[in-house]
Enzyme design. Structure first.
Site, PDB file in Angstrom:
ATOM      1  N   ASP A  25       0.844  -1.187   0.000  1.00  0.00           N
ATOM      2  CA  ASP A  25       0.000   0.000   0.000  1.00  0.00           C
ATOM      3  C   ASP A  25       0.885   1.245   0.000  1.00  0.00           C
ATOM      4  O   ASP A  25       2.083   1.161   0.310  1.00  0.00           O
ATOM      5  CB  ASP A  25      -0.915  -0.033   1.237  1.00  0.00           C
ATOM      6  CG  ASP A  25      -2.187   0.779   1.041  1.00  0.00           C
ATOM      7  OD1 ASP A  25      -2.277   1.558   0.074  1.00  0.00           O
ATOM      8  OD2 ASP A  25      -3.102   0.638   1.880  1.00  0.00           O
ATOM      9  N   GLY A  26       0.300   2.377  -0.297  1.00  0.00           N
ATOM     10  CA  GLY A  26       1.028   3.633  -0.283  1.00  0.00           C
ATOM     11  C   GLY A  26       0.865   4.356   1.037  1.00  0.00           C
ATOM     12  O   GLY A  26       0.256   3.836   1.982  1.00  0.00           O
ATOM     13  N   GLU A  58      -8.341   0.218   4.310  1.00  0.00           N
ATOM     14  CA  GLU A  58      -6.886  -0.009   4.374  1.00  0.00           C
ATOM     15  C   GLU A  58      -6.475  -0.427   5.785  1.00  0.00           C
ATOM     16  O   GLU A  58      -5.613  -1.292   5.955  1.00  0.00           O
ATOM     17  CB  GLU A  58      -6.130   1.261   3.977  1.00  0.00           C
ATOM     18  CG  GLU A  58      -6.216   1.539   2.487  1.00  0.00           C
ATOM     19  CD  GLU A  58      -5.618   2.872   2.074  1.00  0.00           C
ATOM     20  OE1 GLU A  58      -5.225   2.989   0.914  1.00  0.00           O
ATOM     21  OE2 GLU A  58      -5.556   3.799   2.904  1.00  0.00           O
TER      22      GLU A  58
HETATM   23  C1  5RP Z   1      -5.394   5.983   0.094  1.00  0.00           C
HETATM   24  C2  5RP Z   1      -4.036   6.040   0.680  1.00  0.00           C
HETATM   25  C3  5RP Z   1      -2.898   6.074  -0.281  1.00  0.00           C
HETATM   26  O1  5RP Z   1      -2.136   4.933  -0.080  1.00  0.00           O
HETATM   27  C4  5RP Z   1      -2.112   7.320  -0.031  1.00  0.00           C
HETATM   28  O2  5RP Z   1      -2.974   8.425  -0.196  1.00  0.00           O
HETATM   29  C5  5RP Z   1      -0.925   7.432  -1.005  1.00  0.00           C
HETATM   30  O3  5RP Z   1      -1.405   7.596  -2.296  1.00  0.00           O
HETATM   31  P1  5RP Z   1      -0.434   7.830  -3.526  1.00  0.00           P
HETATM   32  O4  5RP Z   1       0.358   6.586  -3.698  1.00  0.00           O
HETATM   33  O5  5RP Z   1      -1.382   8.126  -4.673  1.00  0.00           O
HETATM   34  O6  5RP Z   1       0.423   9.029  -3.212  1.00  0.00           O
HETATM   35  O7  5RP Z   1      -3.824   6.049   1.862  1.00  0.00           O
HETATM   36  O8  5RP Z   1      -6.374   6.056   1.098  1.00  0.00           O
END
Ligand code: 5RP
Length: 233
Positions: free
Chosen positions: A86-87, A108
């Site tokens: 995940d990010g 998440e």
């Molecule tokens: C979504 C998140 C994403 O993982 C976080 O916003 C990072 O997103 P990105 O990779 O587009 O910068 O928590 O709820």
């Protein structure tokens, strides 16, 4: 050569999949523009013959996964997830995180709690010395009484702004609103989380504390480093 953000996200997401996803695993699929590249790479592994059972953290990621030929089941269909990729919106030096700018923090967090190894992938713009200095803290709240919930959030020392989309309040996959809470840095995220979680109407907050097993970071030259390895030295 200096890479742009999309190239950094692709490199780090693919590296995470190559490093952590093995045939036969149950895999959690994150949400956002970095997790996007991880899902694409997982789709390639499935096409190569990997037998993976995947759980998505958002409708958006589930749709992408299905387009990529990935089998997606519900989180309650698996006992646990071996790995989730995940990010994050902010990462501090101890791998504490803010997540949820993509609006998927509730699912998440549930998926992360069911995961043995939560792997976070990010470009180096997400690194901060202190949480809450660049990104707001997203807090998902029930629609019922949300303005009262907002005032209670602001009593914790932030400016809380209702997230909007196309001129209307943004509604999460869980049917809730999000308040983006701007702090001037969060001194004690554990204490703040304990204060936020007892506010009536709060469904979940975007602090992901002691959640990440590893955070992989890509720099502008395309080098990927593991924070877990650095912290274990
Ligand atoms: C979504 C998140 C994403 O993982 C976080 O916003 C990072 O997103 P990105 O990779 O587009 O910068 O928590 O709820």
């Amino acid at each position: 050569m200096t890479l742009d953000a999309a190239a950094m996200k692709k490199i780090v997401a693919e590296e995470a999949v190559n490093r952590y996803v093995k045939d036969g695993m149950n895999v959690g699929l994150g949400t956002g523009s970095t997790a996007y590249y991880a899902i694409k790479r997982i789709g390639e592994l499935v096409a190569e013959g990997y037998n993976l059972t995947c759980v998505a953290t958002s409708v958006q990621s589930e749709d992408l996964a299905k387009e990529c030929g990935i089998k997606v089941v519900g989180v309650d269909d698996v006992d646990k997830l071996d790995v989730t990729i995940d990010g994050a919106d902010e990462v501090d030096p101890k791998m504490q995180l803010i997540k949820g700018l993509g609006g998927a923090l509730l699912r998440e967090k549930i998926v992360a709690a069911a995961t043995v190894n939560e792997i976070i992938v990010a470009d180096d713009s997400k690194l901060v010395e202190k949480l809450g200095t660049k990104a707001p803290l997203p807090v998902e709240v029930l629609i019922f009484g949300h303005e009262h919930t907002k005032y209670a959030l602001e009593r914790q020392g932030c400016k809380a702004e209702l997230r909007m989309k196309d001129g209307k309040p943004f509604v999460t996959d869980g049917g809730n609103y999000i308040y983006d809470c701007r702090f001037e840095g969060i001194d004690n995220p554990f204490f703040l989380e304990s204060r936020i979680d007892v506010i009536p109407g709060v469904v979940e907050n975007g602090l992901f504390l002691n959640t990440a097993f590893d955070v992989l970071i890509c720099d502008r030259d395309g080098n990927v480093s593991s924070m877990n390895e650095k912290l274990s030295r």
